[in-house]
Design an enzyme around this catalytic site. Sequence first.
Site, mmCIF file in Angstrom:
data_model
loop_
_atom_site.group_PDB
_atom_site.id
_atom_site.type_symbol
_atom_site.label_atom_id
_atom_site.label_comp_id
_atom_site.label_asym_id
_atom_site.label_seq_id
_atom_site.Cartn_x
_atom_site.Cartn_y
_atom_site.Cartn_z
ATOM 1 N N ARG A 115 0.827 -1.213 0.000
ATOM 2 C CA ARG A 115 0.000 0.000 0.000
ATOM 3 C C ARG A 115 0.863 1.266 0.000
ATOM 4 N NH1 ARG A 115 -4.965 -1.812 4.019
ATOM 5 N NH2 ARG A 115 -6.420 -2.354 2.362
ATOM 6 N N LYS A 118 -12.208 -10.312 8.239
ATOM 7 C CA LYS A 118 -13.234 -9.291 8.535
ATOM 8 C C LYS A 118 -14.588 -9.792 8.030
ATOM 9 C CE LYS A 118 -10.225 -5.197 8.314
ATOM 10 N NZ LYS A 118 -9.873 -4.053 7.462
ATOM 11 N N GLY A 168 -6.049 -5.540 1.278
ATOM 12 C CA GLY A 168 -4.694 -5.371 1.783
ATOM 13 C C GLY A 168 -4.063 -6.706 2.140
HETATM 14 C C1 3PG Z 1 -8.402 -1.833 5.120
HETATM 15 O O1 3PG Z 1 -7.369 -2.273 5.626
HETATM 16 O O2 3PG Z 1 -9.268 -2.566 4.657
HETATM 17 C C2 3PG Z 1 -8.576 -0.346 5.000
HETATM 18 O O3 3PG Z 1 -7.418 0.320 5.373
HETATM 19 C C3 3PG Z 1 -9.759 0.107 5.824
HETATM 20 O O4 3PG Z 1 -9.564 -0.247 7.167
HETATM 21 P P1 3PG Z 1 -10.820 -0.526 8.094
HETATM 22 O O5 3PG Z 1 -11.486 -1.780 7.596
HETATM 23 O O6 3PG Z 1 -10.281 -0.676 9.492
HETATM 24 O O7 3PG Z 1 -11.754 0.668 7.965
HETATM 25 MG MG MG Z 2 -7.847 -4.880 5.318
#
Ligand code: 3PG
Ligand code: MG
Length: 392
Positions: free
Chosen positions: A34, A199, A348
């Site tokens: 990044r 996530k 990322g």
């Molecule tokens: C990511 O790593 O996906 C982006 O930098 C956004 O981060 P976040 O999901 O903590 O908002």
């Molecule tokens: Mg991420």
Amino acid sequence: MKTIDDLAVDGLRVLLRADLNVPLDGGRVADDGRIRASLPTLTALTDRGARVIICAHLGRPGGKPDPAYSLAPVAARLGELLGHPVELTADTTGSAACAAVAALHPGGVVMLENLRFNAAETSKDDAQRSHFADQLADLADLYVSDGFGAVHRKHASVYDVALRLPHAAGYLVKAEVDALDRLTANIRRPYVVALGGAKVADKFDAFGSLITAADRILVGGAMAFPFLVARGDKVGTSLLEASQVAAAADLLKRATPGQIELPSDVVVAAEPGGSGAVVAADAIPADQMGLDIGPQTAARFAAALFAAQTVFWNGPMGMFERKPYSGGTRAVAQALADGEAFTVVGGGDTGAAIRALGFAEDTFGHVSTGGGASLEFIQGKTLPGLAVLEQS
Ligand code: 3PG
Ligand code: MG
């Protein structure tokens, strides 16, 4: 989309929002993808005599300063890439930041400390964000949006500040939008989506529309566990977002039969340090956690991806940072490298994974720096940080 080519920047203070949310390992940047992706815009601005104020976030420190989330390692790595040190300010918009900005010369660069050390950055309260955005805007004459990975967030530095300053997109945001546009219409089929990563809650929102768009959805990583539980399996001590089980059950009902493909075998261990054993996905021992998809699943996923014409891949299949759990992610990457599909690799962590496993970025059609952002974009959602750039 207006880009920095349309802005006169010479001598002016430019607030550059970048996504420098990179993985760290013992205080050093573990993957600088990044940071490198941010260089073209940064160097164009400095070459043209701008005074550049970089702002970015690192992790989710929860709205207060925490040295573990300092951008210091990022500033150090950026300095190495630029060939000269980059000053990191001690605060984000306080007296230290103001002093550093005042001392900037044309062509100079400073980096503000982690935006998320301030609760207002990510606040849901418009007034709180506005107040912080005012402070950010006071530092600069112009705003450039280049942090593609965060444009899906309605955060002060992404959204509100653009309402306060003349603005434009950086080259990274422009390139991402141009590439991802190819996944929003006239998609060549079969269109296969591979989803993994950690996530989980963020990505579940996307699932509903992917069911409509994609022919097959391959699920690995921590994404798979709510589905396995919904199906009646036990997942031992695996990383499980229990709140997502009901949503997973609903998705399995809504999908066409076989459209969502789950792991049939899993690599498990008592803890990530161990070497791992392969078990059936419906036989994860109570004291073990799933850390990768198993070899049978990896082969099945690879075959589906190899046969595709279009692929969107978001999220590693397992804990790829550790060799015993990297097989699934490697198999997916290899299938994309071998196949003929137009491939978009998003996120990322996923970008970091392909680089860590030794795949060249140009093996893939597009490697997006944004995970959540690319996922929302291809669903046709309005991304606050992009929509705001359309406003003057
Ligand atoms: C990511 O790593 O996906 C982006 O930098 C956004 O981060 P976040 O999901 O903590 O908002
Ligand atoms: Mg991420």
